[in-house]
Design a protein around this motif. Structure first.
Motif, PDB file in Angstrom:
ATOM      1  N   ASP A   9      10.371  -6.210   6.632  1.00  0.00           N
ATOM      2  CA  ASP A   9      11.082  -5.167   5.868  1.00  0.00           C
ATOM      3  C   ASP A   9      10.185  -4.266   5.023  1.00  0.00           C
ATOM      4  N   VAL A  10       8.960  -4.039   5.442  1.00  0.00           N
ATOM      5  CA  VAL A  10       8.102  -3.120   4.692  1.00  0.00           C
ATOM      6  C   VAL A  10       8.440  -1.712   5.181  1.00  0.00           C
ATOM      7  N   GLN A  11       9.581  -1.221   4.712  1.00  0.00           N
ATOM      8  CA  GLN A  11      10.186  -0.048   5.325  1.00  0.00           C
ATOM      9  C   GLN A  11      10.586   1.008   4.306  1.00  0.00           C
ATOM     10  N   GLU A  12      10.749   2.213   4.829  1.00  0.00           N
ATOM     11  CA  GLU A  12      11.078   3.379   4.014  1.00  0.00           C
ATOM     12  C   GLU A  12      12.385   3.211   3.256  1.00  0.00           C
ATOM     13  N   SER A  13      13.293   2.422   3.773  1.00  0.00           N
ATOM     14  CA  SER A  13      14.593   2.222   3.117  1.00  0.00           C
ATOM     15  C   SER A  13      14.439   1.899   1.641  1.00  0.00           C
ATOM     16  N   PHE A  14      13.480   1.042   1.313  1.00  0.00           N
ATOM     17  CA  PHE A  14      13.300   0.644  -0.080  1.00  0.00           C
ATOM     18  C   PHE A  14      12.846   1.820  -0.947  1.00  0.00           C
ATOM     19  N   ARG A  15      12.018   2.690  -0.380  1.00  0.00           N
ATOM     20  CA  ARG A  15      11.528   3.824  -1.171  1.00  0.00           C
ATOM     21  C   ARG A  15      12.621   4.850  -1.445  1.00  0.00           C
ATOM     22  N   GLN A  16      13.712   4.748  -0.712  1.00  0.00           N
ATOM     23  CA  GLN A  16      14.819   5.674  -0.911  1.00  0.00           C
ATOM     24  C   GLN A  16      15.748   5.243  -2.037  1.00  0.00           C
ATOM     25  N   ARG A  17      15.518   4.059  -2.583  1.00  0.00           N
ATOM     26  CA  ARG A  17      16.364   3.559  -3.662  1.00  0.00           C
ATOM     27  C   ARG A  17      15.691   3.783  -5.018  1.00  0.00           C
ATOM     28  N   PRO A  18      16.491   4.076  -6.058  1.00  0.00           N
ATOM     29  CA  PRO A  18      15.903   4.292  -7.381  1.00  0.00           C
ATOM     30  C   PRO A  18      15.046   3.123  -7.868  1.00  0.00           C
ATOM     31  N   LEU A  19      15.398   1.891  -7.467  1.00  0.00           N
ATOM     32  CA  LEU A  19      14.651   0.720  -7.927  1.00  0.00           C
ATOM     33  C   LEU A  19      13.197   0.695  -7.442  1.00  0.00           C
ATOM     34  N   TRP A  20      12.866   1.531  -6.449  1.00  0.00           N
ATOM     35  CA  TRP A  20      11.480   1.546  -5.978  1.00  0.00           C
ATOM     36  C   TRP A  20      10.523   1.865  -7.120  1.00  0.00           C
ATOM     37  N   GLU A  21      10.975   2.647  -8.101  1.00  0.00           N
ATOM     38  CA  GLU A  21      10.125   2.968  -9.249  1.00  0.00           C
ATOM     39  C   GLU A  21       9.689   1.714  -9.999  1.00  0.00           C
ATOM     40  N   LEU A  22      10.435   0.623  -9.836  1.00  0.00           N
ATOM     41  CA  LEU A  22      10.141  -0.619 -10.549  1.00  0.00           C
ATOM     42  C   LEU A  22       9.540  -1.690  -9.639  1.00  0.00           C
ATOM     43  N   ILE A  23       9.110  -1.307  -8.437  1.00  0.00           N
ATOM     44  CA  ILE A  23       8.585  -2.284  -7.479  1.00  0.00           C
ATOM     45  C   ILE A  23       7.361  -2.988  -8.079  1.00  0.00           C
ATOM     46  N   SER A  24       7.213  -4.248  -7.799  1.00  0.00           N
ATOM     47  CA  SER A  24       6.106  -5.022  -8.375  1.00  0.00           C
ATOM     48  C   SER A  24       4.746  -4.552  -7.900  1.00  0.00           C
ATOM     49  N   ASP A  25       4.668  -3.998  -6.680  1.00  0.00           N
ATOM     50  CA  ASP A  25       3.390  -3.526  -6.158  1.00  0.00           C
ATOM     51  C   ASP A  25       3.616  -2.325  -5.245  1.00  0.00           C
ATOM     52  N   PRO A  26       3.416  -1.111  -5.754  1.00  0.00           N
ATOM     53  CA  PRO A  26       3.616   0.076  -4.915  1.00  0.00           C
ATOM     54  C   PRO A  26       2.686   0.127  -3.710  1.00  0.00           C
ATOM     55  N   ASP A  27       1.582  -0.636  -3.737  1.00  0.00           N
ATOM     56  CA  ASP A  27       0.629  -0.649  -2.623  1.00  0.00           C
ATOM     57  C   ASP A  27       0.812  -1.870  -1.726  1.00  0.00           C
ATOM     58  N   VAL A  28       2.009  -2.422  -1.703  1.00  0.00           N
ATOM     59  CA  VAL A  28       2.225  -3.604  -0.866  1.00  0.00           C
ATOM     60  C   VAL A  28       1.903  -3.318   0.597  1.00  0.00           C
ATOM     61  N   ALA A  29       2.184  -2.104   1.067  1.00  0.00           N
ATOM     62  CA  ALA A  29       1.881  -1.771   2.459  1.00  0.00           C
ATOM     63  C   ALA A  29       0.381  -1.847   2.732  1.00  0.00           C
ATOM     64  N   GLY A  30      -0.432  -1.464   1.759  1.00  0.00           N
ATOM     65  CA  GLY A  30      -1.872  -1.562   1.927  1.00  0.00           C
ATOM     66  C   GLY A  30      -2.349  -2.996   2.066  1.00  0.00           C
ATOM     67  N   LYS A  31      -1.751  -3.880   1.277  1.00  0.00           N
ATOM     68  CA  LYS A  31      -2.119  -5.300   1.378  1.00  0.00           C
ATOM     69  C   LYS A  31      -1.658  -5.882   2.713  1.00  0.00           C
ATOM     70  N   VAL A  32      -0.464  -5.501   3.129  1.00  0.00           N
ATOM     71  CA  VAL A  32       0.027  -5.967   4.432  1.00  0.00           C
ATOM     72  C   VAL A  32      -0.877  -5.448   5.547  1.00  0.00           C
ATOM     73  N   ALA A  33      -1.326  -4.210   5.436  1.00  0.00           N
ATOM     74  CA  ALA A  33      -2.213  -3.648   6.461  1.00  0.00           C
ATOM     75  C   ALA A  33      -3.500  -4.458   6.597  1.00  0.00           C
ATOM     76  N   ARG A  34      -4.017  -4.968   5.476  1.00  0.00           N
ATOM     77  CA  ARG A  34      -5.201  -5.825   5.544  1.00  0.00           C
ATOM     78  C   ARG A  34      -4.897  -7.098   6.335  1.00  0.00           C
ATOM     79  N   LEU A  35      -3.727  -7.678   6.099  1.00  0.00           N
ATOM     80  CA  LEU A  35      -3.332  -8.874   6.846  1.00  0.00           C
ATOM     81  C   LEU A  35      -3.176  -8.573   8.330  1.00  0.00           C
ATOM     82  N   VAL A  36      -2.596  -7.419   8.635  1.00  0.00           N
ATOM     83  CA  VAL A  36      -2.399  -7.041  10.044  1.00  0.00           C
ATOM     84  C   VAL A  36      -3.742  -6.909  10.746  1.00  0.00           C
TER      85      VAL A  36
END
Length: 199
Positions: A9-36
Motif C-alpha cells: 500500500d505505498v500508494q498515492e491514495s494516502f497522499r490524497q488524504r489530509p492526514l498525509w501531512e501527519l505521516i510518520s515518515d514522508p520519505d517512506v517510499a525512499g526507504k522501501v526503494a532501498r529494500l526493493v
C-alpha cells in the motif's frame, strides 16, 4: 528463491488524504526503494500490493486514479502486482498461492500503514508458517484518533487531543506486539547495510 519482499500500500491514495501531512515518515517510499533494490540484488521476489475500495468514491476507489504506487517505486516485469480489499495482503488476493508456487518461506514486510495493513499481514503470515521480518522504519503511519472523537476534525485538532495516539507510540506498540511473537523487527540499515559517505 525462498524470500519475498512485500511492498504493501505505498500508494498515492494516502497522499490524497489530509492526514498525509501527519505521516510518520514522508520519505517512506525512499526507504522501501532501498529494500526493493536490495531484494532484487539478492534474487528475492518483490511483490507489490495495492489497496482498493471499489465504489467508495474515496481516495482508494480505483476509478479516481490514485491507486498507484508512489513515485520512485516501479515494478519490473515478472514482479507480481496484487490488489486487495482487506487489511492484510493475503485474504482477498492469491498471495499465499503465489508464494507457495515460488517456494517462498520467508516474507519481509514494508509499507503503509504500520499498525494496520502491515502489522495485520505480518501476523497472518506468521500464523501461516512464514518466517517474518518486519522492517519497521520502512513502514509509516498517521496519528490515530480516539474512537469517540468527532469526525471531520482538522489535523491541528487531532494533534491537540491528548487521547490521540501519536506516531511514535504507534510504531513502538507495533514493535512490541510483533517482536519475538510474530516477526523479527529490524531497520532498513540492518537489511541493506548502512549507507556509506563519499569522501
Amino acid at each position: 528463491m525462498s524470500r519475498a519482499l512485500l511492498v504493501i500500500d505505498v500508494q498515492e491514495s494516502f497522499r490524497q488524504r489530509p492526514l498525509w501531512e501527519l505521516i510518520s515518515d514522508p520519505d517512506v517510499a525512499g526507504k522501501v526503494a532501498r529494500l526493493v533494490e536490495h531484494a532484487r540484488d539478492q534474487g528475492d521476489l518483490v511483490v507489490w500490493v495495492l489497496h482498493t475500495e471499489p465504489g467508495s468514491g474515496g481516495a482508494f476507489d480505483p476509478e479516481l486514479g490514485h491507486v498507484r504506487l508512489l513515485p520512485g517505486l516501479d515494478p519490473r516485469p515478472g514482479e507480481p502486482v496484487l490488489t486487495k480489499t482487506s487489511h492484510n495482503a493475503f485474504t482477498t488476493t492469491g498471495l499465499q498461492q503465489l508464494l507457495t508456487e515460488r517456494g517462498v518461506s520467508e516474507v519481509v514486510v514494508s509499507g503503509l500503514r504500520t499498525e494496520q495493513c502491515c502489522e495485520t499481514t505480518a501476523r497472518l503470515a506468521s500464523d501461516l508458517g512464514y518466517r517474518v521480518t518486519f522492517v519497521i522504519d520502512a513502514t509509516a503511519t498517521n496519528p490515530i484518533e480516539h474512537p469517540e472523537a468527532p469526525a471531520g476534525r482538522s489535523n491541528a485538532e487531532i494533534l491537540a487531543d491528548p487521547r490521540t495516539l501519536g506516531v511514535d507510540e504507534i510504531l513502538t506498540r507495533t514493535e512490541y506486539a510483533l517482536a519475538r511473537r510474530f516477526a523479527t523487527v529490524v531497520r532498513v540499515d540492518e537489511v541493506v547495510g548502512a549507507p556509506t559517505l563519499a569522501g
